[in-house]
Scaffold this active site. Structure first.
Site, short mmCIF file in Angstrom:
data_model
loop_
_atom_site.label_atom_id
_atom_site.label_comp_id
_atom_site.label_asym_id
_atom_site.label_seq_id
_atom_site.Cartn_x
_atom_site.Cartn_y
_atom_site.Cartn_z
N ARG A 61 -0.28 9.74 -0.93
CA ARG A 61 -1.53 9.98 -1.59
C ARG A 61 -1.49 11.53 -2.22
NH1 ARG A 61 -6.25 6.85 1.63
NH2 ARG A 61 -5.34 4.71 0.78
N PHE B 115 1.07 -1.04 -0.08
CA PHE B 115 -0.02 -0.01 -0.18
C PHE B 115 0.82 1.21 -0.15
CE2 PHE B 115 -4.40 1.44 0.62
CZ PHE B 115 -5.11 0.12 0.38
N GLU C 58 -6.49 2.24 -3.31
CA GLU C 58 -5.19 1.96 -3.76
C GLU C 58 -4.47 0.83 -3.76
OE1 GLU C 58 -2.76 5.25 -1.37
OE2 GLU C 58 -1.98 3.67 -0.64
N ARG D 50 -2.57 11.15 5.92
CA ARG D 50 -2.83 9.76 6.43
C ARG D 50 -2.34 8.85 5.18
NH1 ARG D 50 -6.45 5.72 5.66
NH2 ARG D 50 -8.21 7.04 4.64
N GLN E 184 -7.44 14.92 3.12
CA GLN E 184 -6.87 13.97 1.90
C GLN E 184 -7.55 14.03 0.61
OE1 GLN E 184 -6.29 9.61 2.54
NE2 GLN E 184 -4.12 10.54 2.60
N HIS F 35 -11.34 12.60 0.35
CA HIS F 35 -11.42 11.40 0.89
C HIS F 35 -11.44 11.38 2.46
CE1 HIS F 35 -11.16 7.26 1.08
NE2 HIS F 35 -9.79 7.03 1.47
N LEU G 58 -14.69 5.61 -4.70
CA LEU G 58 -13.12 5.24 -4.69
C LEU G 58 -12.81 4.09 -5.32
CD1 LEU G 58 -10.81 6.43 -2.99
CD2 LEU G 58 -11.31 4.48 -1.73
N HIS H 71 -7.89 11.40 -2.39
CA HIS H 71 -7.48 10.25 -2.67
C HIS H 71 -7.21 10.30 -4.33
CE1 HIS H 71 -6.98 5.99 -3.59
NE2 HIS H 71 -7.10 5.73 -2.43
C1 LIG Z 1 -14.49 4.93 0.09
C2 LIG Z 1 -13.46 4.67 1.20
C3 LIG Z 1 -12.37 3.90 1.39
C4 LIG Z 1 -11.59 3.60 2.34
N1 LIG Z 1 -10.48 2.49 2.56
C5 LIG Z 1 -9.80 2.65 3.44
C6 LIG Z 1 -8.78 1.54 3.72
O1 LIG Z 1 -8.79 0.81 2.83
N2 LIG Z 1 -8.00 1.62 4.79
C7 LIG Z 1 -8.11 2.62 5.58
O2 LIG Z 1 -7.39 2.25 6.76
N3 LIG Z 1 -9.00 3.43 5.64
C8 LIG Z 1 -9.77 3.48 4.41
N4 LIG Z 1 -10.71 4.79 4.45
C9 LIG Z 1 -11.11 5.65 5.64
C10 LIG Z 1 -11.88 4.89 6.68
O3 LIG Z 1 -12.84 3.87 6.19
C11 LIG Z 1 -12.52 5.75 7.60
O4 LIG Z 1 -11.83 6.86 7.91
C12 LIG Z 1 -13.10 5.13 8.74
O5 LIG Z 1 -13.91 3.91 8.59
C13 LIG Z 1 -14.01 5.95 9.63
O6 LIG Z 1 -14.67 5.12 10.73
P1 LIG Z 1 -15.39 5.94 11.77
O7 LIG Z 1 -15.90 4.65 12.78
O8 LIG Z 1 -14.52 7.08 12.34
O9 LIG Z 1 -16.51 6.54 11.23
P2 LIG Z 1 -17.76 5.93 10.07
O10 LIG Z 1 -17.51 4.67 9.94
O11 LIG Z 1 -18.13 6.93 9.15
O12 LIG Z 1 -19.10 6.01 11.35
C14 LIG Z 1 -19.71 7.08 11.51
C15 LIG Z 1 -20.88 6.74 12.56
O13 LIG Z 1 -21.29 8.00 13.23
C16 LIG Z 1 -22.68 8.01 12.93
N5 LIG Z 1 -23.01 9.43 13.31
C17 LIG Z 1 -22.40 10.36 12.53
N6 LIG Z 1 -23.26 11.38 12.78
C18 LIG Z 1 -24.09 11.27 13.96
C19 LIG Z 1 -24.94 11.97 14.78
N7 LIG Z 1 -25.08 13.47 14.39
N8 LIG Z 1 -25.28 11.43 15.80
C20 LIG Z 1 -25.34 9.96 15.94
N9 LIG Z 1 -24.69 9.33 15.06
C21 LIG Z 1 -23.67 9.78 14.15
C22 LIG Z 1 -22.95 7.28 11.77
O14 LIG Z 1 -24.23 6.72 11.96
C23 LIG Z 1 -22.16 6.06 11.87
O15 LIG Z 1 -22.37 5.18 12.74
C24 LIG Z 1 -11.56 4.55 3.73
C25 LIG Z 1 -12.79 5.49 3.51
C26 LIG Z 1 -13.59 5.68 2.28
C27 LIG Z 1 -14.66 6.61 2.39
#
Ligand SMILES: Cc1cc2nc3c(=O)[nH]c(=O)nc-3n(C[C@H](O)[C@H](O)[C@H](O)COP(=O)(O)OP(=O)(O)OC[C@H]3O[C@@H](n4cnc5c(N)ncnc54)[C@H](O)[C@@H]3O)c2cc1C
Ligand code: SF4
Ligand code: FES
Lengths: 255, 584
Positions: free
Chosen positions: B286, B116, B255, B394, B240, B353, B252, B242
């Site tokens: 990136r 990666f 990578e 990142r 970031q 991203h 997306l 991407h």
């Molecule tokens: C397409 C894509 C591919 C990616 N691929 C990778 C990868 O291969 N490797 C890597 O390391 N990272 C990757 N990333 C980054 C990574 O996936 C995310 O940064 C990470 O999953 C975020 O997780 P989280 O738990 O912080 O937030 P999220 O999974 O976004 O969860 C947010 C949560 O908060 C809740 N929420 C939001 N607002 C409120 C509110 N006001 N009240 C109550 N609940 C709320 C939502 O319901 C949800 O449950 C990728 C990101 C994307 C977009």
């Protein structure tokens, strides 16, 4: 090696040349008990690029014509499972269905998925669906001491249950199943798919318990193999096959 | 209005929230409030992998991983936090495997690993296979596995509850968390959750850009709720982009596609990354790759009639490899572009991203009220937080890692805090702010439309604060955002009902996006240097003398009610790696 050249750009992108917008009619089944106990169809005419998603059309309607139109959505590319709905009578994800693929010459029919209570417009009560999922013990069950490193699993054993790991719990399968519509007891395909995911995982030791549950409430036996679920699954999971494999495992107790 | 009492409340049920919930439910009475059903969270969209120096396929160690993380973040990373991230990565992956995560396997049955961007052996010598993965569905598997384990542990969820306010009270001059206020989508009812500790895990804020890989629901609600209550936001200028989003749509393409051997090409078919990053080539970090793509486009070597994109070429890879390792993204190309990746290159462009900045925390997940003081009982983890392990940029696979390592840490820390401390008394009329906000929008007769303002915001952000920035473009964005904020006061909605009023919530979400866009642009304007994801054409070099420090942005309200942003700075924690020039 196929190196893309300018010429090739032409072919690869032929499908992208800005297509003219078309006028399409979306005939949407509206329901809001705050306003009326009756559901009714409402037509919306919009001008849109036919290569856009049905979800884009719903957004256009909501954002430009009628803010009260209500539906769930999040990822917009078929990963989160929020926007399963009946589109021209078939269960589809709105974000994975392009307008050009559903004959926009005629009015496009949009309604909530069936078998779960409609709460407003395209939003249904998902709780019974998730309850059935929770009932099959959808988690790895192991006995004895945990290894310090990872459990080993051969690529073949990993492949054995790959298909059913893809499930995004969108309910398209379950809500396309005639048995589920008529029988409150039936777990429905999605729960069985998620049981399959563990029953055929070589690391899992809870198969017996899970099969007991599926057997008890006639969980799998009511499936009449109509294949609606397989057709509906946006992840291309062979749902009917998974159900058959679980049935076979129940009979032979071998998995 | 209903009032609930829980020891620990977690806001968000993505990877970070559920990893925290698994720990905190074992130790304290916990409620998870989430605006989406847990399995709808955007963690499920993550594709490529999760980094850990398991050394399952080649020599590797956590120290190399630490170095790569710091270098990748252009030395704005807090090095103590990066060390924890890299060290605890190994157990984080093994824990997930034990919870049932179906990782890809080596022929010996161990967890397989792939290359990666930015991950190298021995401090940049060559790419290393460090990303643990499950096809191109790693995030999906993490989200499902964590949800499965939440079911197993009996975690209590409040689904489709939107947290709209953070209750902060001052006791003896110390800011403390008293709980949160949430809006229930199904009924329109407002709920106050009094809690000894609160963990924000509400994800990113990418929806202020138009071309983005982020979900419609990623509107920075958690960041905005804390910011509005006087808490700082750290490093918000670092976002970031991407390199490989589907052209115009932003969806997306991981990578991991380049990790498997995919190559970026311009209209002449040239593998242009060789010019910009001779060693890591297509797998440089990136920010470097995204700038290279735009440089190609600006210099007239972009593809298509408008020359506004480049190609991701997978055609030289065997179809079996694409089917086995990249099934979902090849499917996206077929579904959304009508392109067959076996034979045709895929048009791509950089896509907004990931938010490197967010709510500042220390390594236990405790939220900071300023450079040093913690807010007792308040925690944050995942993309909403800034620990800071990602600094100015990142590395791929480090976020899925971050949500697991710091989700777990904050879950434990918050539950232990709840065990030792009492409830903080709720302020008078705890739901006032949310009630006022909801009523104002419901009763407004203004003429502005939410969707129109949001689009204008997204367009100005794409045009002015994306991959390349200058004083002039950022100022244009600042002015536009100020105009949009004024017009926002005149926004009205059509749905006046209580039941599933998503019209109302979109209006509230837009308010959050506007606040955060303003912080981002203001922070970017003040940072007169280029570092990681923040690239200023008028200041193209990194300036360690003046800007080797984190931005801390505070909302200030004057006596006459006028709002402004105050910027302060926080030192970077450096342990053993002195800043060097970043080359790939
Ligand atoms: C397409 C894509 C591919 C990616 N691929 C990778 C990868 O291969 N490797 C890597 O390391 N990272 C990757 N990333 C980054 C990574 O996936 C995310 O940064 C990470 O999953 C975020 O997780 P989280 O738990 O912080 O937030 P999220 O999974 O976004 O969860 C947010 C949560 O908060 C809740 N929420 C939001 N607002 C409120 C509110 N006001 N009240 C109550 N609940 C709320 C939502 O319901 C949800 O449950 C990728 C990101 C994307 C977009
Ligand atoms: S099996 Fe397919 S259709 Fe059924 S819930 Fe899972 S993803 Fe949806
Ligand atoms: S919006 Fe996520 S699956 Fe359609």
């Amino acid at each position: 090696m196929a190196t893309p050249t300018l010429e090739k750009n032409g072919t690869a992108e032929a499908g992208f040349a800005d297509t003219p917008y078309i006028t399409a009619t979306f005939r949407i089944r509206r329901f809001n008990p705050e306003v009326s106990d009756e559901a009714q169809w409402q037509d919306f005419q919009i001008s849109i690029d036919p290569k856009e998603r049905v979800l884009d059309a719903l957004h256009k309607i909501k954002w430009e014509l009628d803010g009260t139109l209500t539906f769930r959505r999040s990822c917009a590319h078929g990963i989160c499972g929020s926007d399963a709905m009946r589109i021209n009578g078939k269960n589809r994800l709105a974000c994975k269905t392009l307008i050009k693929d559903i004959n926009p010459e005629k009015p496009i029919l949009i309604e909530a998925i069936k078998g779960l209570t409609v709460l407003k417009d395209l939003v249904v009560d998902m709780d019974p669906f998730f309850q059935a999922y929770r009932d099959v013990m959808p988690f790895l069950i192991t006995k004895g001491n945990e290894p310090t490193r990872e459990r080993l699993q051969s690529p073949e054993d990993r492949e054995r249950f790959d298909d059913t790991t893809k499930c995004i719990l969108c309910a398209a399968c379950t809500s396309s199943c005639p048995v589920f519509w008529n029988d409150g007891q039936y777990f429905g395909p999605a729960a069985i798919v998620n049981a399959h995911r563990f029953i055929f995982d070589s690391r899992d030791e809870g198969g017996e318990q899970r099969l007991e549950i599926l057997n008890d409430r006639d969980g799998v036996w009511r499936c009449r193999t109509t294949f609606n679920c397989t057709d509906a699954c946006p992840r291309g999971i062979e749902v009917t096959k998974a159900i058959q494999e679980v049935k076979r495992a129940l009979i032979t107790r071998r998995f | 209005m209903q009032i609930h009492k829980y020891d620990t409340v977690i806001v968000g049920a993505g990877g970070a929230g559920m990893r925290a919930a698994i720990e905190s439910t074992k130790r304290s009475r916990t409620a998870v409030l989430t605006k989406l059903y847990p399995t709808r969270s955007h963690t499920g969209a993550a594709q490529g992998g999760m980094a850990a120096a398991l050394a399952n396929v080649e020599e590797d160690n956590w120290e190399w991983h630490t170095f790569d993380t710091i270098k990748g973040g252009d030395y704005l990373v807090d090095q103590d936090a990066a060390e924890i991230l890299a060290k605890e990565a190994i157990d984080a992956v093994l824990d997930l495997e034990k919870m049932g995560l179906p990782f890809g396997r080596t022929p010996e049955g161990k967890i397989d690993q792939r290359r990666f961007g930015g991950h190298s052996r021995n401090h940049g010598e060559a790419p290393v296979r460090r990303a643990c993965y499950s096809g191109d569905r790693t995030g999906h598997m993490i989200l499902q596995t964590l949800y499965q384990n939440c079911v197993k542990e009996g975690v209590e969820f409040f689904n489709e509850f939107y947290v709209l306010d953070q209750l902060v009270v001052e006791e003896d001059g110390v800011k403390k968390s008293a709980g949160v206020v949430a809006y229930e989508l199904a009924t329109g009812e407002i709920h106050v959750f009094q809690a000894k500790s609160v963990i924000y895990a509400s994800g990113g804020t990418g929806k202020f850009f138009k071309v983005t890989s982020n979900a419609h629901t990623l509107t920075g609600d958690g960041q905005a709720a804390c910011y509005r209550r006087g808490l700082p936001l750290e490093d918000m200028e670092f976002f970031q982009f991407h390199p490989t989003g589907i052209w115009r749509m932003g969806i997306l393409l991981t990578e991991g596609a380049r990790g498997e051997g995919g190559i970026l090409r311009n209209k002449d078919g040239e593998r242009f990354m060789e010019k910009y990053a001779p060693v890591m080539k297509d797998l440089a970090s990136r920010d470097v790759v995204s700038r290279s793509i735009y440089t190609e486009i600006r210099e007239g070597r972009g593809c298509g009639p408008e020359g506004d994109h480049v190609y991701l070429d997978l055609t030289h890879l065997p179809p079996e490899q694409l089917d086995a390792k990249l099934p979902d993204i090849t499917e996206f190309a077929r579904t959304y572009l009508g392109i067959e990746p076996y034979t045709d290159p895929i048009p791509i462009q950089p896509t907004a991203h990931y938010a490197m900045g967010g709510i500042p925390t220390n390594v236990e997940g405790e939220v900071l009220a300023d450079n040093t003081t913690v807010v007792p009982g308040l925690y944050a983890a995942g993309e909403v937080a800034c620990v800071s392990v990602h600094g100015a940029n990142r590395l791929g696979t480090n976020s899925l890692l971050d949500i697991n390592v710091f989700g777990r840490r904050s879950g434990i820390a918050a539950a232990e805090y709840s065990a030792k401390n009492d409830f903080v008394a709720l302020p008078e009329n705890p739901a006032q702010l949310v009630q006022d906000q909801v009523e104002r929008l419901r009763n407004s007769t203004g003429t502005e439309r939410v969707a129109a303002l949001r689009l204008e915001l997204q367009e100005t952000m794409d045009a002015n604060v994306m991959v390349f920035r200058t004083e002039q473009t950022i100022k244009t964005a600042v002015d536009k955002i100020a105009e949009l904020r004024r017009r926002y006061l005149d926004v009205s909605i059509q749905d006046k009902g209580k039941r599933f009023n998503t019209d109302l919530l979109e209006a509230i979400e837009l308010g959050n996006l506007l606040d955060l866009a303003e912080v981002m642009a203001t922070s970017a304007l003040a940072r007169k240097e280029s570092r990681g994801g923040h690239y200023r054409e008028d200041y193209p070099n990194r300036d360690d003398v003046n800007f080797m420090r984190h931005t801390m942005a505070y909302r200030e309200v004057a006596d006459d009610g006028t709002e402004s942003i105050r910027l302060d700075y926080k030192p970077v924690v450096t342990t053993r790696y002195q800043p060097m020039e970043r080359k790939y």
